[in-house]
Design a protein around this motif. Structure first.
Motif, PDB file in Angstrom:
ATOM      1  N   ALA A   1       0.860  -4.789   4.906  1.00 45.83           N
ATOM      2  CA  ALA A   1       1.075  -5.237   3.529  1.00 45.83           C
ATOM      3  C   ALA A   1       1.813  -4.159   2.736  1.00 45.83           C
ATOM      4  CB  ALA A   1      -0.258  -5.557   2.868  1.00 45.83           C
ATOM      5  N   PRO A   2       2.750  -4.572   1.873  1.00 48.88           N
ATOM      6  CA  PRO A   2       3.457  -3.592   1.050  1.00 48.88           C
ATOM      7  C   PRO A   2       2.487  -2.809   0.166  1.00 48.88           C
ATOM      8  CG  PRO A   2       4.494  -5.747   0.899  1.00 48.88           C
ATOM      9  CD  PRO A   2       3.205  -5.931   1.634  1.00 48.88           C
ATOM     10  N   GLN A   3       2.856  -1.573  -0.102  1.00 46.07           N
ATOM     11  CA  GLN A   3       2.087  -0.707  -0.979  1.00 46.07           C
ATOM     12  C   GLN A   3       3.009  -0.277  -2.109  1.00 46.07           C
ATOM     13  OE1 GLN A   3       0.807   2.477   1.604  1.00 46.07           O
ATOM     14  NE2 GLN A   3      -0.852   1.267   2.447  1.00 46.07           N
ATOM     15  N   GLY A   4       2.451   0.343  -3.133  1.00 42.27           N
ATOM     16  CA  GLY A   4       3.289   0.787  -4.234  1.00 42.27           C
ATOM     17  C   GLY A   4       2.789   2.066  -4.866  1.00 42.27           C
TER      18      GLY A   4
ATOM     19  N   PHE B   1       6.789  -0.188  -0.958  1.00 39.91           N
ATOM     20  CA  PHE B   1       7.211   0.180   0.392  1.00 39.91           C
ATOM     21  C   PHE B   1       6.251  -0.375   1.424  1.00 39.91           C
ATOM     22  CE2 PHE B   1       4.407   3.378  -1.275  1.00 39.91           C
ATOM     23  CZ  PHE B   1       3.588   3.726  -0.219  1.00 39.91           C
ATOM     24  N   ALA B   2       6.768  -0.534   2.627  1.00 37.42           N
ATOM     25  CA  ALA B   2       5.922  -0.902   3.765  1.00 37.42           C
ATOM     26  C   ALA B   2       5.242   0.372   4.258  1.00 37.42           C
ATOM     27  CB  ALA B   2       6.776  -1.515   4.870  1.00 37.42           C
ATOM     28  N   PRO B   3       4.044   0.262   4.831  1.00 42.49           N
ATOM     29  CA  PRO B   3       3.316   1.454   5.275  1.00 42.49           C
ATOM     30  C   PRO B   3       4.147   2.390   6.163  1.00 42.49           C
ATOM     31  CG  PRO B   3       1.877  -0.432   5.371  1.00 42.49           C
ATOM     32  CD  PRO B   3       3.254  -0.961   5.048  1.00 42.49           C
ATOM     33  N   GLN B   4       4.994   1.840   7.018  1.00 46.33           N
ATOM     34  CA  GLN B   4       5.786   2.685   7.896  1.00 46.33           C
ATOM     35  C   GLN B   4       6.881   3.456   7.144  1.00 46.33           C
ATOM     36  OE1 GLN B   4       5.557  -0.629   8.086  1.00 46.33           O
ATOM     37  NE2 GLN B   4       7.547  -1.587   8.452  1.00 46.33           N
ATOM     38  N   GLU B   5       7.114   3.121   5.875  1.00 47.11           N
ATOM     39  CA  GLU B   5       8.106   3.806   5.039  1.00 47.11           C
ATOM     40  C   GLU B   5       7.460   4.791   4.067  1.00 47.11           C
ATOM     41  OE1 GLU B   5      11.357   3.686   5.362  1.00 47.11           O
ATOM     42  OE2 GLU B   5      11.266   2.170   6.951  1.00 47.11           O
TER      43      GLU B   5
END
Length: 96
Positions: A9-12, A61-65
């Motif tokens: 899930a996207p984070q911010g 951002f996505a967790p991998q970013e």
């Protein structure tokens, strides 16, 4: 039952910019939109200042970013300093 978001899930990272006027916010947003540090796959969500509500900028951002998002967060802090903006709060999600 849990409220935890799925790992993908996207984070911010949310910045609250209390006291920023509309003109300064527009200038900051212009600089952000023209800076490669904030390019995709990152996303910038903006909420302009309104009476009783401070301006907000959120780096999504996505967790991998995450590493890229943290770098963009540092760049945003530098841009804000250029305009003499005091950041009232920064909310960074915990690592998964």
């Amino acid at each position: 039952m849990t409220d935890a978001a799925p790992a993908s899930a996207p984070q911010g990272i949310a910045f609250t910019l209390d006291g920023v006027d509309e003109l300064t916010f527009a200038r900051i947003l212009r600089d952000v939109l023209h800076d490669a540090a904030f390019a995709r796959p990152l996303q910038v969500q903006a909420q302009e200042p309104r009476p009783g509500h401070p301006a907000r900028l959120t780096l999504v951002f996505a967790p991998q970013e995450r590493a890229r998002a943290v770098g963009a967060m540092q760049r945003l802090k530098t841009l804000l300093l250029r305009y003499g903006v005091q950041v009232d709060s920064v909310q960074v999600p915990a690592e998964s």
